[in-house]
Enzyme design. Structure first.
Site, mmCIF file in Angstrom:
data_model
loop_
_atom_site.group_PDB
_atom_site.id
_atom_site.type_symbol
_atom_site.label_atom_id
_atom_site.label_comp_id
_atom_site.label_asym_id
_atom_site.label_seq_id
_atom_site.Cartn_x
_atom_site.Cartn_y
_atom_site.Cartn_z
ATOM 1 N N CYS A 53 29.240 6.754 61.881
ATOM 2 C CA CYS A 53 28.116 6.515 60.991
ATOM 3 C C CYS A 53 27.372 7.822 60.776
ATOM 4 O O CYS A 53 27.525 8.768 61.536
ATOM 5 C CB CYS A 53 27.160 5.487 61.593
ATOM 6 S SG CYS A 53 27.955 3.983 62.182
ATOM 7 N N LYS A 64 45.342 25.578 54.818
ATOM 8 C CA LYS A 64 45.024 24.198 55.195
ATOM 9 C C LYS A 64 45.713 23.192 54.286
ATOM 10 O O LYS A 64 46.230 22.177 54.746
ATOM 11 C CB LYS A 64 43.502 23.992 55.153
ATOM 12 C CG LYS A 64 43.050 22.636 55.664
ATOM 13 C CD LYS A 64 43.352 22.497 57.148
ATOM 14 C CE LYS A 64 42.925 21.154 57.690
ATOM 15 N NZ LYS A 64 43.390 20.953 59.073
#
Length: 606
Positions: free
Chosen positions: A2, A601
């Protein structure tokens, strides 16, 4: 799991709470809410769905508070609805929470026995109730907060408001991150530097067990024992706050340590924690599939291989896994009744995208296991299975890998249930095992100091071999890949049964041999391979678990003992030691850990 933001100041905070929550959307969520102290009382605004739904609520019911908290929620305890959305209130207390309280059922029963009633199904509300009980006994807010923290088992990051305390914001962390931001005449709490980045570049990273009391112009930080402490203030350029490493030297180190929370967030999206049932999103009928075709590259490919083992074992469903760059240049035998699953952290890997499109053109239904939910692959497939691990900056994947494996485990359980190869009781058992994985990963990360010592010797090697059986043979590939990626030491991973078919010729007293062998059905064979290696002078680094260490043959140079785990999640638990070994070897060698040479990446070219 969260996102949290808290602000205590002298100006209205509602707009800034929303701005911060938008910066936390990458973490994934299904509801959002804010609360603030208005006229001595705490008011809440909550909504199911995206932040724009919360903005609509605020447009109808403005919040004028100068002290407030906000939250984006991924459901763990309780369905994703307004009733379970944060903030949660009990009496004088309103709070937001990131994490899972493991003893909430026991605490809830105790509170119910006191006549306390609950408005939600969440574990979070128990915390608010406990603080309110302590306040009712006459404790001051900070003392009531500390008394409650001492009763909680599990992980949490908390931001707390108290009715009647318009200039007070409480926070605490254990197992989940929380930062303090220092502004001009105002103070902030946030899940990470990204949350407070729009408002300040002065950030304090709370340490494990810390709790804090903030007013608009001061802070008081305490450690887990209750002693007043100071933590360093870091100046974080707001333009690069997303790239902040916190107290870690490298992103890879941070991302290794992020994995317990990351996997917890992933798992929560694929199982129902209340019923212990698989709850895989998307319209896929596993019962009617005749095959799954996984296409991927690099670490994602290895996660796919682990998925193959689990899906075939649990669901009796054939799975093929291929390196996308090979798959796309041959003529594979495909059937429309099969499902193609692309796996990619970025969702943009060129070869995987091309392989995916090839399968779709053959009439196959498509899905993607992906981190970037707005990526090309996510837009082109029928079903998206997000991994929810948040941004991964280090080139060598760590938390994205374990998140992918977590998804594959959940898919295996769901497929098995759909195909009738497991019953409801076994489904519940497997889900409970999966829910335990984040805690076991955290325990495995706790082996870091021992692994640092091993790394000093491994860093001197020219070659390293990794061996494993079953799913551990895939993890052997991953261990070798990580080591070669960031330390530039030549490393190879093999299925241990292949040792006598060639690799044993490389064994000598200068070559470390990493053997991955939890105590499972493959253990005896792996132990035999270990004896063969030691008989030829091989320097064995034996990575096992608390059961395996009792049965291991003597003679290993080093034994690393991970926590024992069910075979369903052993690859998750054993990932941490191989990641930490690669990381610390690279550090010893002075390599660029986060940006190793020649690597990117996201591989968006062939």
């Amino acid at each position: 799991m969260c996102g949290i933001i808290g602000i205590v100041g002298k100006e209205p905070v509602a707009d800034r709470l929303i701005e911060s929550l938008k910066r936390l959307e990458y973490r994934g969520y299904d509801s959002a809410g804010v609360a603030g102290v208005v006229g001595g009382k705490v008011e809440r605004r909550r909504a199911q769905g995206k932040i724009k739904a919360l903005e609509a609520v605020l447009a109808d019911e403005p919040l004028t508070a100068t002290t407030g908290i906000g939250h984006t929620r991924w459901a763990t305890h309780g369905a994703p609805n307004v009733r379970n959305a944060h903030p949660h209130t009990a009496g004088r207390v309103t709070l937001v929470h990131n994490g899972i309280i493991e003893n909430f059922a026991e605490l809830k029963a105790e509170l119910a026995g006191m006549g306390r009633t609950f408005e939600s199904d969440t574990d979070t509300e128990v915390i608010a109730q406990l603080i309110d009980v302590a306040l009712a006994k006459g404790l001051a807010p900070l003392d009531a907060f500390k008394a409650t923290l001492d009763r909680l088992t599990g992980a949490y990051a908390l931001a707390v408001l108290i009715q009647g305390e318009a200039d007070l914001l409480l926070g605490a962390r254990r197992g989940s991150p929380l930062v303090v931001g220092e502004g001009q005449g105002e103070m902030f709490l946030g899940s990470d530097a990204l949350a407070v980045g729009p408002f300040t570049n002065r950030v304090i990273y709370l340490e494990e067990g810390d709790y804090v009391a903030l007013d608009h112009d001061s802070r008081r930080i305490f450690d887990a024992s209750g002693a007043r402490v100071e933590r360093p203030v870091r100046v974080v350029p707001t333009s690069s706050v997303m790239l902040e490493k916190g107290n870690y030297r490298h992103f890879m180190e941070k991302e290794i340590h992020d994995q317990p929370e990351g996997c917890q967030r992933t798992i929560a999206a694929y199982v129902d924690t209340l019923t212990s049932k698989a709850a895989v999103p998307g319209d896929i009928d596993f019962a009617t599939l005749d095959r799954i075709q996984i296409v991927a590259c690099g670490t994602s490919y290895i996660a796919g291989v682990i998925g193959k083992y689990l899906i075939e074992q649990l669901a009796d469903l054939p799975v093929d896994v291929e390196i996308a760059s090979e798959f796309r240049y041959r003529t594979p035998a495909l059937r429309p009744g099969s499902l193609v699953v692309a796996m990619s952290q970025s969702g943009e890997t060129a070869d995987t995208l091309a392989a995916l499109r090839y399968c779709k053109a053959k009439g196959m239904k498509s899905a993607v296991v992906v981190n970037a939910q707005e990526s090309t692959m996510a837009r082109e497939v029928d079903v998206v299975w997000p991994i929810h691990c948040g941004p991964e900056i280090g080139v060598a994947s760590t938390k994205a890998f374990t998140a992918q494996v977590s998804v594959m485990i959940a898919l295996a359980i769901a497929a098995a249930k759909a195909r009738g190869t497991i019953d409801a009781a076994e489904e519940q058992r497997l889900v409970k095992v999966l829910l335990e994985a984040p805690r076991l990963i955290a325990e495995a990360i706790g082996l870091e100091d021992a692994i640092k010592e091993i790394a000093a010797d491994v860093a001197k090697a020219r070659d390293v071999l990794y061996l494993g059986r079953g799913p551990m043979s895939a993890l052997a590939l991953e261990g070798a890949l990580k080591l070669k990626e960031i330390s530039y030491i030549h490393a190879e991973g093999y299925a241990a049964g292949e040792l006598k078919h060639g690799p044993i010729a490389l064994v000598d007293d200068q070559t470390p041999i990493v053997i991955l062998a939890p105590y499972d059905s493959y253990f005896e064979k792996s132990a035999s391979n270990m004896s063969e290696v030691m008989a030829r002078g091989g320097q064995v680094i034996f990575i096992t678990d608390t059961e395996g260490v009792k049965h291991a043959p003597a003679g290993a140079k080093v034994v690393v003992t991970a926590p024992a785990s069910d075979p369903l999640v052993s690859t998750l638990v054993m990932s941490a030691p191989i990641q930490l070994l690669a990381y610390h070897v690279a550090v010893v060698k002075g390599a660029d850990v986060d940006q190793p040479r020649n690597l990117a990446k996201s591989v968006t070219v062939e």
